[in-house]
Design an enzyme around this catalytic site. Structure first.
Site, PDB file in Angstrom:
ATOM      1  N   ASN A 174    -106.003  19.404  46.487  1.00  0.00           N
ATOM      2  CA  ASN A 174    -106.683  18.290  47.161  1.00  0.00           C
ATOM      3  C   ASN A 174    -105.671  17.561  48.043  1.00  0.00           C
ATOM      4  OD1 ASN A 174    -108.756  15.930  47.374  1.00  0.00           O
ATOM      5  ND2 ASN A 174    -106.896  14.948  46.653  1.00  0.00           N
ATOM      6  N   GLU A 175    -106.008  17.354  49.286  1.00  0.00           N
ATOM      7  CA  GLU A 175    -105.128  16.605  50.207  1.00  0.00           C
ATOM      8  C   GLU A 175    -103.669  17.004  49.987  1.00  0.00           C
ATOM      9  OE1 GLU A 175    -105.999  12.395  50.422  1.00  0.00           O
ATOM     10  OE2 GLU A 175    -108.033  12.782  51.079  1.00  0.00           O
ATOM     11  N   GLU A 300    -115.037  14.552  50.883  1.00  0.00           N
ATOM     12  CA  GLU A 300    -114.839  13.111  50.669  1.00  0.00           C
ATOM     13  C   GLU A 300    -115.238  12.407  51.951  1.00  0.00           C
ATOM     14  OE1 GLU A 300    -111.131  11.775  48.931  1.00  0.00           O
ATOM     15  OE2 GLU A 300    -111.021  13.550  47.656  1.00  0.00           O
TER      16      GLU A 300
END
Ligand code: AHR
Length: 494
Positions: A174-175, A300
């Site tokens: 994630n990210e 997101e």
């Protein structure tokens, strides 16, 4: 009153709206999981194995199709073995990303999977590439999905689950350009390739692998997208993610409830920019994958404001007004229109964090205006998005920003047309006169969500803003509907 002409052509299909476009995101952050979703079996709040019954019912009402978990930034620090087995012996750790609070791991894999089963939604697991190991992720998949004899399948059985779960969606990191390891694009690409090699399809389960994509747009982000698209094929990757929040200014994010018209329009401008952002990344993706084999997942998205006064700054708890409802309506219309490439979107976050659809306080629960928009849009799920054009007007021209007054999308499913409209102006009403081609409508029904832009549902007044029956006119294939200032309307044609 502003008048707009509109045209819907049901014969012109733009894409299939995957139900996952109406997806959600949950993280071990503030009161999202603990208190929001999970209260423990001994809680006086009605629950099933610790999972709040009222929250499960609300998720079912909006036909929640998919839930992402356990983060977010938390995911790249999450070690799944800490969250299985006897609860009293589970490791207690510090949640370094979100407020430095104690994470007791009482909500783990079994609890999350049970939640998804009760809601009837797909689980979307976000794996730890940042601080985990390849072996750890490989074993998690074996634990969840393997039906035969193996150490992880045995461990799962020992923990009370005989049969494996089905797991489709798997995010690998994630990210990772930020909280997930501050990696450069080439480094992440190689790590992704290595990790995904060991994420196996067991016992008939088929993983849908999601790579960490860009966090915005501009040259550097296009290069991130390009690096992935150029070097991954569909055996290795099924989708790439995109994260984008509507944040007016990271230093002064502004109040969720107390804002000027200019601040309102600034947020709408940021929300509307999602259209361009998707178009830009789609252009890059098209160069390597013109047949849309690799999807774009906006896993997101949403409004990010200052926390409610007096609450923990690390918990990201904010109220949710009619402004949030209009933003949700506008953005969901954008995702529908891009449904050829956008195959999933997950609003951040589902309960008590950022642009939440649900807020809780002890045993009390509030459905936010954003929740009502998801409820009003749910019939788009699995429909075909059809051509929908309207006259429009930029209501933020004097601020040199771009906010179309009218937002719309239309879909057809099982002989029913769903048209969703938002009037983004907070001062002027609109009337839409729409020619509907390629669809024979005999009846029309409508519902509306409207209110003064600062209004919200509180624990004292949980139903101040609610979806109400509304009227629209249908005559000789022409639909006429009035849209009060700051409103969201769903029209159903049969
Ligand atoms: O949703 C809050 C945080 O925003 C997530 O943990 C992270 O992925 C993003 O930066």
């Amino acid at each position: 009153m502003k008048n707009f002409k509109m045209l819907i052509n049901a014969g012109d299909k733009l894409g299939h709206i995957n139900r996952e476009i109406y997806g959600h995101f949950s993280e071990h952050l503030g009161r999202c999981i603990y208190q929001g979703i999970y209260v423990g079996e001994d809680s006086p709040i009605p629950n099933i194995h610790g999972l709040r019954k009222d929250v499960i019912e609300a998720f079912k009402q909006i036909k929640m199709p998919v839930l992402r978990w356990p983060g977010g930034c938390f995911a790249d620090e999450y070690h799944w073995k800490d969250g299985i087995g006897e609860k009293s012996t589970r490791k207690r750790m510090v949640n370094t990303n979100w407020g430095g609070v104690v994470e007791d791991n009482s909500f783990g894999t079994h609890e999350f999977m049970e939640l998804c089963e009760l809601v009837g939604c797909e689980p979307y697991i976000s794996g730890n590439l940042g601080s985990g190991t390849v072996q750890e992720l490989a074993e998690w998949i074996e634990y969840m999905t393997f039906d035969g004899i193996s150490p992880m399948a045995e461990l799962r059985r020992k923990n009370g689950r005989e049969k494996p779960w089905k797991l489709k969606y798997l995010g690998i990191g994630n990210e990772n350009w930020g909280c997930g390891g501050n990696m450069r694009r080439g480094y992440y690409l190689d790590e992704y390739r290595r990790y995904q090699s060991f994420c196996k399809n067991y016992s008939g389960n088929k993983l849908f692998k999601v790579a960490c994509g860009p966090g915005g747009d501009g040259e550097d982000w296009f290069k991130w997208t390009e690096e992935l698209m150029k070097n991954l094929d569909t055996n290795q990757c099924n989708a790439i993610s995109l994260h984008a929040y509507n944040v007016p200014n990271w230093e002064h994010k502004g109040s969720a409830t107390d804002f000027t018209e200019e601040e309102y329009l600034t947020v709408l401008h940021l929300a509307n920019y999602m259209d361009d952002r998707i178009t830009h990344h789609t252009e890059v993706m098209n160069r390597y994958d013109p047949q849309n084999k690799i999807g774009l997942i906006v896993d997101e998205w949403g409004n990010w404001f200052e926390v409610e006064p007096g609450t923990n700054p690390g918990f990201l708890y904010q109220q949710n007004t009619m402004r949030d409802a209009v933003v949700a309506a506008l953005m969901l219309n954008i995702f529908n229109r891009h449904s050829r490439r956008v195959i999933m979107a997950n609003i951040a976050q589902v309960v008590n964090v950022l642009q939440a659809v649900i807020l809780t306080e002890g045993e009390k629960l509030v459905k936010t205006p954003t929740f009502h928009v998801f409820d009003m849009y749910k019939e788009h799920q699995e429909g075909d998005c059809v051509y929908c054009w309207s006259e429009n007007e930029n209501i933020a021209e004097n601020l040199k920003k771009n906010v179309p007054m009218l937002s719309s999308s239309a879909s057809v499913k099982d002989g029913v047309m769903t048209v969703t409209l938002a009037n983004c102006s907070i001062t002027e009403d609109a009337e839409v006169c729409c020619d509907v081609c390629g669809f024979e409508a005999k009846s029309v029904e409508a519902v509306i969500l409207t209110g003064e832009v600062h209004e919200f549902n509180s624990f004292d007044e949980p139903e101040k803003l609610a979806v109400k029956p509304y009227s629209a006119e249908l005559k000789d294939g022409r639909l006429t509907v009035k849209l009060p200032a700051c409103s969201v309307v769903t029209v159903t044609l049969k």
